[in-house]
Design a protein around this motif. Sequence first.
Motif, PDB file in Angstrom:
ATOM      1  N   GLY A 149       0.820  -1.209   0.000  1.00  0.00           N
ATOM      2  CA  GLY A 149       0.000   0.000   0.000  1.00  0.00           C
ATOM      3  C   GLY A 149       0.853   1.257   0.000  1.00  0.00           C
ATOM      4  N   ILE A 150       1.900   1.267   0.818  1.00  0.00           N
ATOM      5  CA  ILE A 150       2.814   2.420   0.875  1.00  0.00           C
ATOM      6  C   ILE A 150       3.474   2.622  -0.485  1.00  0.00           C
ATOM      7  CG2 ILE A 150       5.036   3.188   1.820  1.00  0.00           C
ATOM      8  CD1 ILE A 150       4.130   1.825   4.496  1.00  0.00           C
ATOM      9  N   TYR A 151       3.936   1.524  -1.090  1.00  0.00           N
ATOM     10  CA  TYR A 151       4.605   1.656  -2.393  1.00  0.00           C
ATOM     11  C   TYR A 151       3.636   2.161  -3.454  1.00  0.00           C
ATOM     12  CZ  TYR A 151       9.231   0.167  -1.277  1.00  0.00           C
ATOM     13  OH  TYR A 151      10.507   0.137  -0.780  1.00  0.00           O
ATOM     14  N   TRP A 152       2.402   1.661  -3.404  1.00  0.00           N
ATOM     15  CA  TRP A 152       1.422   2.142  -4.382  1.00  0.00           C
ATOM     16  C   TRP A 152       1.197   3.644  -4.189  1.00  0.00           C
ATOM     17  CZ3 TRP A 152      -3.665   4.055  -3.677  1.00  0.00           C
ATOM     18  CH2 TRP A 152      -4.287   4.372  -4.893  1.00  0.00           C
ATOM     19  N   ASN A 153       1.051   4.028  -2.938  1.00  0.00           N
ATOM     20  CA  ASN A 153       0.844   5.425  -2.563  1.00  0.00           C
ATOM     21  C   ASN A 153       1.988   6.314  -3.054  1.00  0.00           C
ATOM     22  OD1 ASN A 153      -0.429   7.483  -1.162  1.00  0.00           O
ATOM     23  ND2 ASN A 153      -0.924   6.116   0.536  1.00  0.00           N
ATOM     24  N   ASN A 154       3.224   5.902  -2.757  1.00  0.00           N
ATOM     25  CA  ASN A 154       4.398   6.695  -3.147  1.00  0.00           C
ATOM     26  C   ASN A 154       4.563   6.709  -4.663  1.00  0.00           C
ATOM     27  OD1 ASN A 154       4.840   7.072  -0.468  1.00  0.00           O
ATOM     28  ND2 ASN A 154       6.573   5.659  -0.304  1.00  0.00           N
ATOM     29  N   HIS A 155       4.281   5.572  -5.290  1.00  0.00           N
ATOM     30  CA  HIS A 155       4.366   5.454  -6.740  1.00  0.00           C
ATOM     31  C   HIS A 155       3.381   6.428  -7.390  1.00  0.00           C
ATOM     32  CE1 HIS A 155       4.012   3.349 -10.673  1.00  0.00           C
ATOM     33  NE2 HIS A 155       5.269   3.040 -10.435  1.00  0.00           N
ATOM     34  N   HIS A 156       2.197   6.468  -6.819  1.00  0.00           N
ATOM     35  CA  HIS A 156       1.134   7.382  -7.240  1.00  0.00           C
ATOM     36  C   HIS A 156       1.627   8.836  -7.180  1.00  0.00           C
ATOM     37  CE1 HIS A 156      -3.292   8.532  -7.166  1.00  0.00           C
ATOM     38  NE2 HIS A 156      -2.730   9.638  -6.706  1.00  0.00           N
ATOM     39  N   HIS A 157       2.252   9.194  -6.044  1.00  0.00           N
ATOM     40  CA  HIS A 157       2.762  10.559  -5.883  1.00  0.00           C
ATOM     41  C   HIS A 157       3.878  10.847  -6.877  1.00  0.00           C
ATOM     42  CE1 HIS A 157       0.647  10.603  -1.989  1.00  0.00           C
ATOM     43  NE2 HIS A 157       0.668  11.892  -2.137  1.00  0.00           N
ATOM     44  N   LEU A 158       4.809   9.888  -6.993  1.00  0.00           N
ATOM     45  CA  LEU A 158       5.995  10.101  -7.828  1.00  0.00           C
ATOM     46  C   LEU A 158       5.606  10.325  -9.287  1.00  0.00           C
ATOM     47  CD1 LEU A 158       9.096  10.095  -7.777  1.00  0.00           C
ATOM     48  CD2 LEU A 158       9.041   7.658  -8.254  1.00  0.00           C
ATOM     49  N   LEU A 159       4.670   9.501  -9.760  1.00  0.00           N
ATOM     50  CA  LEU A 159       4.309   9.587 -11.182  1.00  0.00           C
ATOM     51  C   LEU A 159       3.418  10.795 -11.496  1.00  0.00           C
ATOM     52  CD1 LEU A 159       5.579   6.742 -11.338  1.00  0.00           C
ATOM     53  CD2 LEU A 159       3.908   6.257 -13.100  1.00  0.00           C
ATOM     54  N   GLN A 160       2.859  11.390 -10.452  1.00  0.00           N
ATOM     55  CA  GLN A 160       2.063  12.596 -10.699  1.00  0.00           C
ATOM     56  C   GLN A 160       2.936  13.730 -11.216  1.00  0.00           C
ATOM     57  OE1 GLN A 160      -0.073  12.947  -7.082  1.00  0.00           O
ATOM     58  NE2 GLN A 160      -1.947  13.468  -8.180  1.00  0.00           N
ATOM     59  N   GLY A 161       4.171  13.769 -10.724  1.00  0.00           N
ATOM     60  CA  GLY A 161       5.085  14.820 -11.155  1.00  0.00           C
ATOM     61  C   GLY A 161       5.726  14.521 -12.504  1.00  0.00           C
ATOM     62  N   LEU A 162       5.460  13.318 -13.032  1.00  0.00           N
ATOM     63  CA  LEU A 162       6.100  12.888 -14.277  1.00  0.00           C
ATOM     64  C   LEU A 162       5.395  13.517 -15.480  1.00  0.00           C
ATOM     65  CD1 LEU A 162       8.175  10.838 -15.513  1.00  0.00           C
ATOM     66  CD2 LEU A 162       6.299   9.209 -15.591  1.00  0.00           C
ATOM     67  N   THR A 163       6.167  14.102 -16.359  1.00  0.00           N
ATOM     68  CA  THR A 163       5.537  14.707 -17.543  1.00  0.00           C
ATOM     69  C   THR A 163       5.859  13.951 -18.834  1.00  0.00           C
ATOM     70  OG1 THR A 163       7.377  16.248 -17.720  1.00  0.00           O
ATOM     71  CG2 THR A 163       5.403  17.026 -16.559  1.00  0.00           C
ATOM     72  N   LYS A 164       7.080  13.372 -18.934  1.00  0.00           N
ATOM     73  CA  LYS A 164       7.370  12.582 -20.140  1.00  0.00           C
ATOM     74  C   LYS A 164       8.055  11.266 -19.781  1.00  0.00           C
ATOM     75  CE  LYS A 164      11.454  15.352 -21.202  1.00  0.00           C
ATOM     76  NZ  LYS A 164      11.292  16.347 -20.105  1.00  0.00           N
ATOM     77  N   VAL A 165       7.616  10.201 -20.455  1.00  0.00           N
ATOM     78  CA  VAL A 165       8.123   8.849 -20.179  1.00  0.00           C
ATOM     79  C   VAL A 165       9.208   8.505 -21.193  1.00  0.00           C
ATOM     80  CG1 VAL A 165       7.453   6.422 -19.992  1.00  0.00           C
ATOM     81  CG2 VAL A 165       5.815   8.186 -19.380  1.00  0.00           C
ATOM     82  N   ASN A 166      10.275   7.851 -20.752  1.00  0.00           N
ATOM     83  CA  ASN A 166      11.263   7.310 -21.703  1.00  0.00           C
ATOM     84  C   ASN A 166      11.623   5.874 -21.326  1.00  0.00           C
ATOM     85  OD1 ASN A 166      13.325   7.362 -19.685  1.00  0.00           O
ATOM     86  ND2 ASN A 166      13.628   9.539 -20.089  1.00  0.00           N
ATOM     87  N   GLY A 167      12.452   5.249 -22.156  1.00  0.00           N
ATOM     88  CA  GLY A 167      12.788   3.842 -21.952  1.00  0.00           C
ATOM     89  C   GLY A 167      13.414   3.558 -20.599  1.00  0.00           C
ATOM     90  N   LYS A 168      14.296   4.472 -20.143  1.00  0.00           N
ATOM     91  CA  LYS A 168      14.934   4.287 -18.841  1.00  0.00           C
ATOM     92  C   LYS A 168      13.904   4.211 -17.726  1.00  0.00           C
ATOM     93  CE  LYS A 168      19.555   6.313 -19.150  1.00  0.00           C
ATOM     94  NZ  LYS A 168      20.352   7.514 -18.826  1.00  0.00           N
ATOM     95  N   ILE A 169      12.903   5.104 -17.799  1.00  0.00           N
ATOM     96  CA  ILE A 169      11.867   5.131 -16.758  1.00  0.00           C
ATOM     97  C   ILE A 169      11.059   3.835 -16.779  1.00  0.00           C
ATOM     98  CG2 ILE A 169       9.737   6.297 -16.016  1.00  0.00           C
ATOM     99  CD1 ILE A 169      11.023   8.926 -17.011  1.00  0.00           C
ATOM    100  N   LEU A 170      10.713   3.367 -17.984  1.00  0.00           N
ATOM    101  CA  LEU A 170       9.967   2.102 -18.101  1.00  0.00           C
ATOM    102  C   LEU A 170      10.710   0.964 -17.417  1.00  0.00           C
ATOM    103  CD1 LEU A 170       8.689   2.121 -21.823  1.00  0.00           C
ATOM    104  CD2 LEU A 170       7.398   2.665 -19.764  1.00  0.00           C
TER     105      LEU A 170
END
Lengths: 195, 195, 195, 195
Positions: free
Chosen positions: D54-75
């Motif tokens: 649950g914590i990881y989902w929560n933090n993942h949710h927060h982290l990706l909110q600030g994400l504007t562009k995806v690249n291969g490294k991020i994937l």
Amino acid sequence: MNKNRLEAFSDGVLAIIITIMILEIKVPQGEDFIDLFPLFPKFISYVLSFIYVGIYWNNHHHLLQGLTKVNGKILWANLHLLFWLSLIPVSTGWLGEHYFAKAPVTLYGIILFMSAIAFLILQNVILSSEGKKSLLAKAVGNDSKGRISQSLYLIAIVVSFFNEWISILIYFVVAIIWLIPDTRIEKILLEKEEK
Amino acid sequence: MNKNRLEAFSDGVLAIIITIMILEIKVPQGEDFIDLFPLFPKFISYVLSFIYVGIYWNNHHHLLQGLTKVNGKILWANLHLLFWLSLIPVSTGWLGEHYFAKAPVTLYGIILFMSAIAFLILQNVILSSEGKKSLLAKAVGNDSKGRISQSLYLIAIVVSFFNEWISILIYFVVAIIWLIPDTRIEKILLEKEEK
Amino acid sequence: MNKNRLEAFSDGVLAIIITIMILEIKVPQGEDFIDLFPLFPKFISYVLSFIYVGIYWNNHHHLLQGLTKVNGKILWANLHLLFWLSLIPVSTGWLGEHYFAKAPVTLYGIILFMSAIAFLILQNVILSSEGKKSLLAKAVGNDSKGRISQSLYLIAIVVSFFNEWISILIYFVVAIIWLIPDTRIEKILLEKEEK
Amino acid sequence: MNKNRLEAFSDGVLAIIITIMILEIKVPQGEDFIDLFPLFPKFISYVLSFIYVGIYWNNHHHLLQGLTKVNGKILWANLHLLFWLSLIPVSTGWLGEHYFAKAPVTLYGIILFMSAIAFLILQNVILSSEGKKSLLAKAVGNDSKGRISQSLYLIAIVVSFFNEWISILIYFVVAIIWLIPDTRIEKILLEKEEK
């Protein structure tokens, strides 16, 4: 028709495939670190398959980005791909259960090969729907990575009758080929975007 | 109310149904190709059920495209459909475990029949909500494919008491009926779009 | 913060909960219809739990529709609800395995009660975030159905020590209460919309 | 490239991880409350892991909110995180099966530590893609909670060789650290929004 549900359904199936493989790694009987040792081949085969499903998800993601309209052929070509990928967990389990014996290594190669062919079919169905002048057609190019992988899988299948370790090495090599130069395609897409 | 969550939830359930069927194919005990032989009936029944769940996902996708507003009846008619489809994996497992014995073949037919009826109910609930003059009503038409399938399932159920192989043949025939002429509906939708 | 991922994650978990319950129904050993008989209690408990998870998905769907902004409290109240719902499959399995013995019936009631409390907490957290004058607050109203269910679960838990069948009857009654008059809430929302 | 599929796929995998852990809690053999007793350590370890995912989902949710562009490294950094998280269920099962013996406690700590490192890598890859002046960089700040957790995991791993109960206490303490002061980050994001 929209492609959202196609993506959502594929994501769901791929997420389940990548996760149920862990169910093959049974909780060890004993309570010491030494009890983890027999799990080692299972763990290695889990890592290998996790990378492969990750690669397919990655490539699927790229392929469908160029997709503008969905039709029945694409839906079925996609399901056909998911079918072969859905056989990866049981094949991985067999691989890990028998310390990389010959037959499991061959079967694993056959399923990787069929998955690669299914991906190629999906790609061709989408390309023939989108047209040869589409952005996607340019991004895919001559698909040298795809053709090299298919050849290497075939070689690995044949070699597995003689030496299974070389085949496993080939599977890892193919995985690494896909992991490294993803940036090239991104550059092409980026250049297109900038124009 | 929006239909996004209805689609997302249905996609999730269908993705899980189509994937957990593979858990019925247990990793073989031995390490030779000959150990794969006993898995053959399981594999065939897996293929059959994979195609059926794929068909349902496909048809569900088409049906919900014409949907404009969701209500409680639609939610429950949808869950009712998912309920019958959720019984496909265990029925498939029984079919594969016993080399297509009579009772499993009958049960499989009953579950396919109930799923078809549940789809029909969902379709009628949506049609009565959308109105007879809606785009969806025209696309569905007289639903001859649906009625033919339901009749064939009933025949297969009765026949299974005498010869299970004819029933299995019927199940494959129905699957092929749905696989082939999907293009007709697409044409109607496309024509509507062009007007 | 957007609520899309909250919905997507909840849909995923609920879809898995509703589907893995079927894994408790093991493929029968024999190949005759008579071999399905021992599965009957499992099937009944599967039906009951399927309806309950369906009701929770339905209510969750309604509750989150009125949600306009997500915060940390809501995320955790939602995970808390999913936690209790995730215990339904194992509790259902125990219920079906032992032909509705006393202890499994009590445990089932406890988990339904805790799920109801968790839903109430989620509802209150959302209401206190949205404000008492929000559309949601009016739609929820005095939540008589919620309070009746909670009372009935408590009664069923106590009664289960004396007669488990009455408790099971109560579980079905509560399920039916939720199945039937969903239209009332929809009317209120519809009236609001029309204004 | 859009981040929708990245979120959808991660949500799917996390939803499956959090739910399949329940499969480790097998339906008890007997039909009395006393038969639930042996399940108690499994239940506690399930609660602990549920909170962590649950914590990881929560933090993942927060982290990706600030994400504007995806690249291969991020994937791939994201898949790497999902890989370590996917090992939590089997590790949890081992923990619960052996009443918190030493080796399972150590392994659990190692997997939590590797997950934390994988999250850190994902965070850094995203930050280096978004730039140091991005909203995300400010929200993450000096990431003291992340660094404290990583240190505590390391301490717990070492301590587990001597006293496993202190390690388990540390795992709960870290979980509580993440549960409580989530509001601080939200405030920063809220302040930014208001400006």
